[in-house]
Scaffold this motif. Structure first.
Motif, PDB file in Angstrom:
ATOM      1  N   ALA A  28     -49.884 -80.137 -30.805  1.00 15.39           N
ATOM      2  CA  ALA A  28     -49.402 -79.588 -32.079  1.00 15.39           C
ATOM      3  C   ALA A  28     -49.772 -78.117 -32.218  1.00 15.39           C
ATOM      4  O   ALA A  28     -48.981 -77.311 -32.720  1.00 15.39           O
ATOM      5  N   VAL A  83     -47.101 -74.886 -32.740  1.00 20.93           N
ATOM      6  CA  VAL A  83     -47.005 -73.900 -33.823  1.00 20.93           C
ATOM      7  C   VAL A  83     -47.165 -72.474 -33.325  1.00 20.93           C
ATOM      8  O   VAL A  83     -47.142 -71.537 -34.119  1.00 20.93           O
ATOM      9  N   SER A 116     -55.429 -73.107 -27.927  1.00 18.33           N
ATOM     10  CA  SER A 116     -55.315 -74.471 -28.448  1.00 18.33           C
ATOM     11  C   SER A 116     -56.509 -75.321 -28.024  1.00 18.33           C
ATOM     12  O   SER A 116     -57.068 -76.077 -28.823  1.00 18.33           O
ATOM     13  N   GLU A 146     -47.915 -81.003 -36.288  1.00 21.52           N
ATOM     14  CA  GLU A 146     -47.801 -79.561 -36.521  1.00 21.52           C
ATOM     15  C   GLU A 146     -48.034 -79.190 -37.989  1.00 21.52           C
ATOM     16  O   GLU A 146     -48.808 -78.261 -38.263  1.00 21.52           O
ATOM     17  N   PRO A 147     -47.397 -79.862 -38.966  1.00 28.63           N
ATOM     18  CA  PRO A 147     -47.692 -79.523 -40.364  1.00 28.63           C
ATOM     19  C   PRO A 147     -49.166 -79.731 -40.716  1.00 28.63           C
ATOM     20  O   PRO A 147     -49.750 -78.940 -41.465  1.00 28.63           O
ATOM     21  N   LEU A 167     -51.243 -76.809 -39.324  1.00 31.79           N
ATOM     22  CA  LEU A 167     -51.112 -75.616 -40.168  1.00 31.79           C
ATOM     23  C   LEU A 167     -51.941 -75.747 -41.433  1.00 31.79           C
ATOM     24  O   LEU A 167     -52.594 -74.787 -41.877  1.00 31.79           O
ATOM     25  N   VAL A 190     -50.561 -67.198 -36.508  1.00 32.59           N
ATOM     26  CA  VAL A 190     -49.766 -68.429 -36.502  1.00 32.59           C
ATOM     27  C   VAL A 190     -49.288 -68.856 -37.882  1.00 32.59           C
ATOM     28  O   VAL A 190     -48.086 -69.030 -38.095  1.00 32.59           O
ATOM     29  N   PRO A 191     -50.152 -69.034 -38.892  1.00 29.06           N
ATOM     30  CA  PRO A 191     -49.667 -69.470 -40.207  1.00 29.06           C
ATOM     31  C   PRO A 191     -48.681 -68.486 -40.815  1.00 29.06           C
ATOM     32  O   PRO A 191     -47.706 -68.871 -41.450  1.00 29.06           O
ATOM     33  N   CYS A 230     -45.284 -68.859 -39.049  1.00 31.52           N
ATOM     34  CA  CYS A 230     -44.608 -70.090 -39.450  1.00 31.52           C
ATOM     35  C   CYS A 230     -44.040 -69.976 -40.861  1.00 31.52           C
ATOM     36  O   CYS A 230     -42.961 -70.459 -41.149  1.00 31.52           O
ATOM     37  N   ARG A 257     -40.982 -67.883 -40.661  1.00 27.40           N
ATOM     38  CA  ARG A 257     -39.889 -68.638 -40.055  1.00 27.40           C
ATOM     39  C   ARG A 257     -39.251 -69.548 -41.095  1.00 27.40           C
ATOM     40  O   ARG A 257     -38.039 -69.699 -41.163  1.00 27.40           O
ATOM     41  N   THR A 258     -40.069 -70.153 -41.946  1.00 28.10           N
ATOM     42  CA  THR A 258     -39.552 -71.032 -42.990  1.00 28.10           C
ATOM     43  C   THR A 258     -38.730 -70.247 -43.999  1.00 28.10           C
ATOM     44  O   THR A 258     -37.647 -70.655 -44.397  1.00 28.10           O
TER      45      THR A 258
END
Length: 308
Positions: A231, A235, A242, A256-257, A260, A286-287, A290, A293-294
């Motif tokens: 996961a 992300v 990792s 993945e959620p 985060l 990373v956060p 993401c 991206r959302t």
């Protein structure tokens, strides 16, 4: 054609190793199209010659005990070798569960995978052997790669076994084994092994064991085996980051959620933990990445197609 008629004898295979690859290709074409004469390229060849070849391939494929879709899913591996593996399963005495590959992190993983590599190298994947020390050494490397060991650790392990006399050569060998064995030959061989094993488990009415077969292709491609590590890579983190970060995350099965959310909820923890600065830099991005991206998926597009 004689090679196929004779069942791919090893004597001929030693002189012409390419014959087995050609037969594997032709067998796959036969299964996909229902015969060589139905292939898209059939019109480019003499019909008489191709008809004779098609009949020989059909007879060979029909004589196999393995399911035909296994041939298609494993291009480049001899259908005869896959068939021999199934016969080995059927003739073997003992507990069926002993045929199952173990989790990469288990204590006996290297021994189990060395046994599997030994079976595969006899015919299907010769580069995974030969049986004995070489198969065990490769099994050790593959299981440690799937367990998230860094390349430096794999090199150190090899030097301890081989000595420092030829350190430069051994470093190159490890890097080559990771690329050629852990990320190519092992996924190819284990995929074929598990396909045949699933057929055998259905035959002996042990479908319950199929769920225990690990997803090797993911483990070997990413170089990790824990769901949380997968996961983290999903992300946007590298394998190195990792693995390092997973050491301070207590849960092994985060999605993945959830990963985060953990990063947001435990920011003080990972910032103060003695992680390498490059790892922290990756985590910081990373956060944010993401969330951006959302947002980009939610924003309307202009007439030119460029996101506003």
């Amino acid at each position: 054609m004689k090679f196929i008629k004779d069942g791919a004898p090893l004597e001929t295979l030693k002189e012409h190793p390419e014959f087995e690859s050609v037969f594997a290709y032709l067998a796959g074409v036969h299964v996909r199209y229902g015969g060589l004469l139905e292939a898209r390229w059939a019109g480019r060849y003499d019909e008489t010659m191709l008809s004779e070849l098609a009949a020989i391939v059909e007879e060979a494929v029909d004589g196999l005990a393995i399911e035909h879709d296994i041939i298609v899913r494993n291009p480049g591996i001899s259908p005869f070798a896959l068939d021999e593996l199934l016969k080995y399963f059927r003739e073997r005495e003992g507990d069926v569960e002993e045929l199952l590959p173990s989790e990469p992190s288990s204590k006996d993983a290297a021994k189990v995978y060395a046994g599997i590599f030994g079976r595969l190298c006899r015919r299907a994947c010769p580069k995974l052997g030969p049986e004995g020390p070489r198969a065990f050494m490769l099994a050790l490397l593959v299981t440690r790669w799937m367990s998230g060991f860094p390349l430096s650790r794999l090199i150190d392990d090899r030097l301890k076994r081989k000595g420092d006399d030829k350190a430069a050569a051994e470093i190159r060998n490890v890097m080559n084994d990771v690329e050629q064995i852990a990320r190519f030959e092992a996924p190819r061989g284990l995929s074929a092994y598990c396909d045949v094993l699933r057929q055998f488990l259905r035959e002996v009415e042990r479908e319950d064991l199929i769920e225990r077969i690990p997803p090797f292709n993911v483990f070997l491609e990413l170089g990790v085996s824990l769901q949380t590590q997968i996961a983290l890579i999903g992300v946007g983190l590298s394998r190195t980051s990792s693995v390092a970060l997973s050491e301070i995350i207590t849960e092994d099965k985060l999605t993945e959620p959830q990963v985060l959310q953990w990063l947001r909820d435990n920011e003080e923890l990972w910032r103060n933990f003695p992680l390498p600065s490059l790892v922290k830099t990756e985590v910081e991005r990373v956060p944010i990445r993401c969330r951006l991206r959302t947002r980009s998926r939610l924003r309307p597009e202009s007439a030119t197609g460029i996101t506003q």
